[in-house]
Write a protein that holds these residues in place. Structure first.
Motif, mmCIF file in Angstrom:
data_model
loop_
_atom_site.group_PDB
_atom_site.id
_atom_site.type_symbol
_atom_site.label_atom_id
_atom_site.label_comp_id
_atom_site.label_asym_id
_atom_site.label_seq_id
_atom_site.Cartn_x
_atom_site.Cartn_y
_atom_site.Cartn_z
ATOM 1 N N LYS A 60 -1.102 19.835 -17.282
ATOM 2 C CA LYS A 60 0.001 18.923 -16.988
ATOM 3 C C LYS A 60 1.311 19.677 -17.097
ATOM 4 N N ASP A 61 2.234 19.351 -16.194
ATOM 5 C CA ASP A 61 3.540 19.998 -16.194
ATOM 6 C C ASP A 61 4.469 19.366 -17.224
ATOM 7 N N GLY A 62 5.300 20.187 -17.818
ATOM 8 C CA GLY A 62 6.337 19.724 -18.722
ATOM 9 C C GLY A 62 5.849 19.465 -20.130
ATOM 10 N N PRO A 63 6.808 19.222 -21.022
ATOM 11 C CA PRO A 63 6.461 18.959 -22.425
ATOM 12 C C PRO A 63 5.997 17.520 -22.621
ATOM 13 N N THR A 64 5.376 17.291 -23.739
ATOM 14 C CA THR A 64 5.051 15.955 -24.217
ATOM 15 C C THR A 64 5.477 15.914 -25.673
ATOM 16 N N ASN A 65 5.432 14.765 -26.312
ATOM 17 C CA ASN A 65 5.937 14.693 -27.682
ATOM 18 C C ASN A 65 4.983 15.308 -28.702
ATOM 19 N N VAL A 66 3.677 15.034 -28.572
ATOM 20 C CA VAL A 66 2.691 15.522 -29.537
ATOM 21 C C VAL A 66 1.398 15.873 -28.818
ATOM 22 N N LEU A 67 0.748 16.919 -29.279
ATOM 23 C CA LEU A 67 -0.585 17.291 -28.810
ATOM 24 C C LEU A 67 -1.466 17.526 -30.023
ATOM 25 N N SER A 68 -2.726 17.164 -29.880
ATOM 26 C CA SER A 68 -3.720 17.374 -30.938
ATOM 27 C C SER A 68 -4.884 18.158 -30.377
ATOM 28 N N PHE A 69 -5.389 19.068 -31.197
ATOM 29 C CA PHE A 69 -6.513 19.909 -30.811
ATOM 30 C C PHE A 69 -7.562 19.876 -31.916
ATOM 31 N N PRO A 70 -8.530 18.943 -31.838
ATOM 32 C CA PRO A 70 -9.572 18.870 -32.867
ATOM 33 C C PRO A 70 -10.393 20.160 -32.909
ATOM 34 N N SER A 71 -10.771 20.563 -34.103
ATOM 35 C CA SER A 71 -11.544 21.806 -34.247
ATOM 36 C C SER A 71 -12.999 21.624 -33.830
ATOM 37 N N GLY A 72 -13.505 20.419 -33.961
ATOM 38 C CA GLY A 72 -14.919 20.183 -33.670
ATOM 39 C C GLY A 72 -15.830 20.542 -34.825
ATOM 40 N N GLY A 79 -8.145 20.577 -37.416
ATOM 41 C CA GLY A 79 -7.555 20.860 -36.111
ATOM 42 C C GLY A 79 -6.079 21.165 -36.187
ATOM 43 N N ASP A 80 -5.492 21.292 -34.985
ATOM 44 C CA ASP A 80 -4.080 21.634 -34.817
ATOM 45 C C ASP A 80 -3.328 20.467 -34.196
ATOM 46 N N ILE A 81 -2.070 20.357 -34.573
ATOM 47 C CA ILE A 81 -1.156 19.385 -33.979
ATOM 48 C C ILE A 81 0.123 20.138 -33.645
ATOM 49 N N ALA A 82 0.753 19.793 -32.517
ATOM 50 C CA ALA A 82 2.045 20.386 -32.146
ATOM 51 C C ALA A 82 3.021 19.258 -31.827
ATOM 52 N N LEU A 83 4.280 19.426 -32.271
ATOM 53 C CA LEU A 83 5.362 18.483 -31.992
ATOM 54 C C LEU A 83 6.494 19.223 -31.287
ATOM 55 N N ALA A 84 7.027 18.618 -30.214
ATOM 56 C CA ALA A 84 8.125 19.215 -29.447
ATOM 57 C C ALA A 84 9.463 18.623 -29.881
ATOM 58 N N ARG A 85 10.353 19.466 -30.377
ATOM 59 C CA ARG A 85 11.610 19.005 -30.963
ATOM 60 C C ARG A 85 12.491 18.220 -30.006
ATOM 61 N N GLN A 86 12.826 18.775 -28.848
ATOM 62 C CA GLN A 86 13.763 18.093 -27.960
ATOM 63 C C GLN A 86 13.210 16.750 -27.480
ATOM 64 N N MET A 111 -2.821 13.110 -36.137
ATOM 65 C CA MET A 111 -3.910 13.167 -37.117
ATOM 66 C C MET A 111 -5.046 12.221 -36.732
ATOM 67 N N LEU A 112 -4.692 11.033 -36.279
ATOM 68 C CA LEU A 112 -5.723 10.081 -35.869
ATOM 69 C C LEU A 112 -6.500 10.597 -34.662
ATOM 70 N N HIS A 113 -5.812 11.261 -33.740
ATOM 71 C CA HIS A 113 -6.517 11.879 -32.608
ATOM 72 C C HIS A 113 -7.528 12.917 -33.108
ATOM 73 N N LEU A 114 -7.161 13.670 -34.138
ATOM 74 C CA LEU A 114 -8.065 14.705 -34.661
ATOM 75 C C LEU A 114 -9.381 14.131 -35.169
ATOM 76 N N ILE A 115 -9.375 12.872 -35.609
ATOM 77 C CA ILE A 115 -10.610 12.277 -36.129
ATOM 78 C C ILE A 115 -11.258 11.319 -35.125
ATOM 79 N N GLY A 116 -10.786 11.360 -33.881
ATOM 80 C CA GLY A 116 -11.476 10.621 -32.831
ATOM 81 C C GLY A 116 -10.820 9.360 -32.319
#
Length: 151
Positions: A60-72, A79-86, A111-116
């Motif tokens: 997907k193009d452009g930023p979003t506010n939060v992304l989650s990457f569950p480790s599995g 897992g990992d979470i990223a937050l975009a400041r602007q 965090m909730l995304h990380l657990i499903g």
């Protein structure tokens, strides 16, 4: 345990207690969803870094506010979470809420995304929103989905 990595120093200026906020979010979230008490890495980045992650991992193009990457993984690292400041700051201003409260909401959302948890269907979205609201309320943060006081 949550490891907060502040990659974008703009976060330090706007939210000096970012790492402490992340820890508080995990503590309160783990009180109702024990699995969230596992290891999490949280990246506080800028929109450019988020746009790169969004492109590489979601096509997907452009930023979003939060992304989650569950480790599995069944144990240990959750897992990992990223937050975009602007993006987060713009959203908070648009909602008339503090960046701290909005960031807390997004951290818990991640965090909730990380657990499903997900919000692909209306039923899933309502369940996720209820859990977010419950955790935020325990932190003294107003319901992000409820009506706003205009007083």
């Amino acid at each position: 345990m949550i490891e907060a990595v502040i990659e974008d120093e703009g976060w330090s200026e706007l939210l000096p207690d970012a790492a402490a906020l992340a820890g508080a979010c995990q503590t309160h979230a783990a009180a109702v969803e024990a699995e969230i008490g596992r290891e999490i890495a949280l990246l506080f980045c800028d929109d450019a870094a988020m746009a790169d992650l969004n492109s590489r991992f979601r096509s997907k193009d452009g930023p979003t506010n939060v992304l989650s990457f569950p480790s599995g993984e069944a144990e240990g690292f959750l897992g990992d979470i990223a937050l975009a400041r602007q993006t987060c700051a713009t959203e908070a201003a648009g909602k008339g809420i503090s960046l701290r409260d909005h960031a807390a909401h997004l951290i818990i959302h991640g965090m909730l995304h990380l657990i499903g948890y997900d919000h692909e269907t209306e039923s899933e979205a309502l369940q996720m929103e209820r859990r977010e609201t419950e955790i935020l309320s325990a932190m003294g943060i107003e319901d992000p989905y409820g009506p706003k006081d205009d007083a």
